[in-house]
Design a protein around this motif. Structure first.
Motif, short mmCIF file in Angstrom:
data_model
loop_
_atom_site.label_atom_id
_atom_site.label_comp_id
_atom_site.label_asym_id
_atom_site.label_seq_id
_atom_site.Cartn_x
_atom_site.Cartn_y
_atom_site.Cartn_z
N UNK A 179 0.84 -1.19 0.00
CA UNK A 179 0.00 0.00 0.00
C UNK A 179 0.88 1.25 0.00
N UNK A 180 0.51 2.21 -0.82
CA UNK A 180 1.23 3.48 -0.89
C UNK A 180 1.30 4.09 0.52
N UNK A 181 2.50 4.43 0.98
CA UNK A 181 2.60 5.02 2.32
C UNK A 181 1.84 6.33 2.45
N UNK A 182 1.50 6.97 1.34
CA UNK A 182 0.66 8.16 1.42
C UNK A 182 -0.74 7.81 1.92
N UNK A 183 -1.23 6.63 1.56
CA UNK A 183 -2.51 6.17 2.08
C UNK A 183 -2.41 5.92 3.58
N UNK A 184 -1.34 5.26 3.99
CA UNK A 184 -1.16 4.98 5.42
C UNK A 184 -1.00 6.27 6.22
N UNK A 185 -0.29 7.23 5.64
CA UNK A 185 -0.10 8.51 6.31
C UNK A 185 -1.43 9.25 6.46
N UNK A 186 -2.26 9.19 5.42
CA UNK A 186 -3.58 9.82 5.50
C UNK A 186 -4.43 9.17 6.58
N UNK A 187 -4.34 7.85 6.70
CA UNK A 187 -5.07 7.14 7.75
C UNK A 187 -4.65 7.63 9.14
N UNK A 188 -3.36 7.70 9.34
CA UNK A 188 -2.84 8.10 10.65
C UNK A 188 -3.20 9.55 10.97
N UNK A 189 -2.99 10.44 10.01
CA UNK A 189 -3.25 11.86 10.25
C UNK A 189 -4.74 12.15 10.38
N UNK A 190 -5.55 11.41 9.62
CA UNK A 190 -7.00 11.59 9.75
C UNK A 190 -7.48 11.17 11.13
N UNK A 191 -6.95 10.05 11.61
CA UNK A 191 -7.30 9.58 12.96
C UNK A 191 -6.87 10.61 14.01
N UNK A 192 -5.65 11.12 13.87
CA UNK A 192 -5.15 12.11 14.82
C UNK A 192 -5.95 13.40 14.77
N UNK A 193 -6.41 13.80 13.57
CA UNK A 193 -7.20 15.02 13.45
C UNK A 193 -8.50 14.90 14.24
N UNK A 194 -9.12 13.72 14.15
CA UNK A 194 -10.35 13.50 14.92
C UNK A 194 -10.06 13.51 16.42
N UNK A 195 -8.97 12.87 16.82
CA UNK A 195 -8.60 12.87 18.23
C UNK A 195 -8.37 14.28 18.73
N UNK A 196 -7.65 15.09 17.92
CA UNK A 196 -7.34 16.46 18.32
C UNK A 196 -8.61 17.30 18.47
N UNK A 197 -9.66 16.93 17.72
CA UNK A 197 -10.93 17.64 17.81
C UNK A 197 -11.82 17.09 18.92
N UNK A 198 -11.33 16.06 19.62
CA UNK A 198 -12.14 15.47 20.69
C UNK A 198 -13.24 14.56 20.20
N UNK A 199 -13.05 14.00 19.02
CA UNK A 199 -14.05 13.11 18.43
C UNK A 199 -13.50 11.69 18.38
N UNK A 200 -14.24 10.74 18.90
CA UNK A 200 -13.82 9.35 18.83
C UNK A 200 -13.96 8.87 17.38
N UNK A 201 -12.86 8.44 16.75
CA UNK A 201 -12.94 8.02 15.35
C UNK A 201 -13.96 6.91 15.09
N UNK A 202 -14.19 6.05 16.07
CA UNK A 202 -15.16 4.98 15.85
C UNK A 202 -16.61 5.45 16.04
N UNK A 203 -16.80 6.74 16.32
CA UNK A 203 -18.15 7.25 16.50
C UNK A 203 -18.71 7.92 15.24
N UNK A 204 -17.87 8.07 14.20
CA UNK A 204 -18.32 8.79 13.01
C UNK A 204 -18.77 7.85 11.89
N UNK A 205 -18.63 6.55 12.09
CA UNK A 205 -19.05 5.58 11.08
C UNK A 205 -20.53 5.70 10.76
N UNK A 206 -20.85 5.65 9.47
CA UNK A 206 -22.24 5.74 9.05
C UNK A 206 -22.77 7.15 8.94
N UNK A 207 -21.97 8.15 9.28
CA UNK A 207 -22.41 9.54 9.20
C UNK A 207 -22.00 10.15 7.86
N UNK A 208 -22.67 11.22 7.44
CA UNK A 208 -22.31 11.87 6.18
C UNK A 208 -21.08 12.75 6.32
#
Length: 201
Positions: free
Chosen positions: A1-30
């Motif tokens: 897998x392109x490490x850019x995809x892995x980096x996006x996964x990690x940074x996206x997860x961290x962005x949600x954490x930094x905003x105080x949002x549990x990443x597993x709570x946004x599933x199924x939302x628009x």
């Protein structure tokens, strides 16, 4: 897998954490994902292996357009998912599209930013011969728009010697987020494991 995809996964997860949002709570939302990306050096490296290097994971693993989709799929998001490629303004345009999606009510929250990794020497060499590298070690805080004469001068320059270009450039991997506030806490990042899993490929 392109490490850019892995980096996006990690940074996206961290962005949600930094905003105080549990990443597993946004599933199924628009929720939407907009990522700027202009290169796919990892694909260049893999293709050097020839046909024998092709695996069942390559089709989605090296496509630049899948970077945003990988994050949307992993988090179970149901909003827009787009990788934007419009040159050096890719990340800025991604953020613009994300804000527009929020304003139109298309997305309840968005993850927006950009990712870039220099992995193949050919890419840097192409930028250097074009004249896009800074002639000094320091990067300038602003970029100058090249003129027709400077572009012609770059085009006439010898490919065997460095040609000072009118714009600086830098290698960077960045991500920014535009998300709604929350007081929930986040869990551990599942793709931080050293052992590859099918869902992380």
């Amino acid at each position: 897998m392109d490490p850019q995809q892995r980096l996006a996964l990690e940074l996206g997860w961290e962005a949600l954490e930094d905003a105080g949002i549990a990443p597993d709570s946004v599933g199924g939302t628009p929720a939407g994902v907009y990522v700027g990306a202009i290169s796919d050096d990892y694909a260049t490296l893999l293709r050097r292996n020839g046909p024998q290097g092709i695996t069942r994971h390559m089709f989605t693993g090296i496509q630049r357009g899948v970077i945003a989709n990988r994050l949307s799929y992993s988090l179970g998001l149901r909003g827009p998912s787009m990788t934007v490629d419009c040159g050096q303004s890719s990340s800025l345009v991604a953020v613009h599209l994300a804000v527009d999606s929020l304003r139109r009510g298309e997305s309840s929250l968005v993850l927006a930013g950009g990712v870039h990794l220099n992995l193949a020497p050919e890419s840097t060499l192409a930028v250097e011969r074009f004249g896009g590298l800074s002639p000094t070690p320091a990067a300038s805080p602003s970029m100058r728009v090249p003129t027709a004469s400077s572009a012609a001068r770059v085009a006439r320059s010898s490919s065997s010697s460095p040609s000072p270009g009118p714009w600086p450039t830098a290698t960077a991997s960045t991500a920014s987020s535009t998300v709604r506030p929350s007081t929930t806490t986040a869990r551990a990042r599942p793709w931080r494991s050293r052992t590859p899993t099918p869902s992380a490929r």
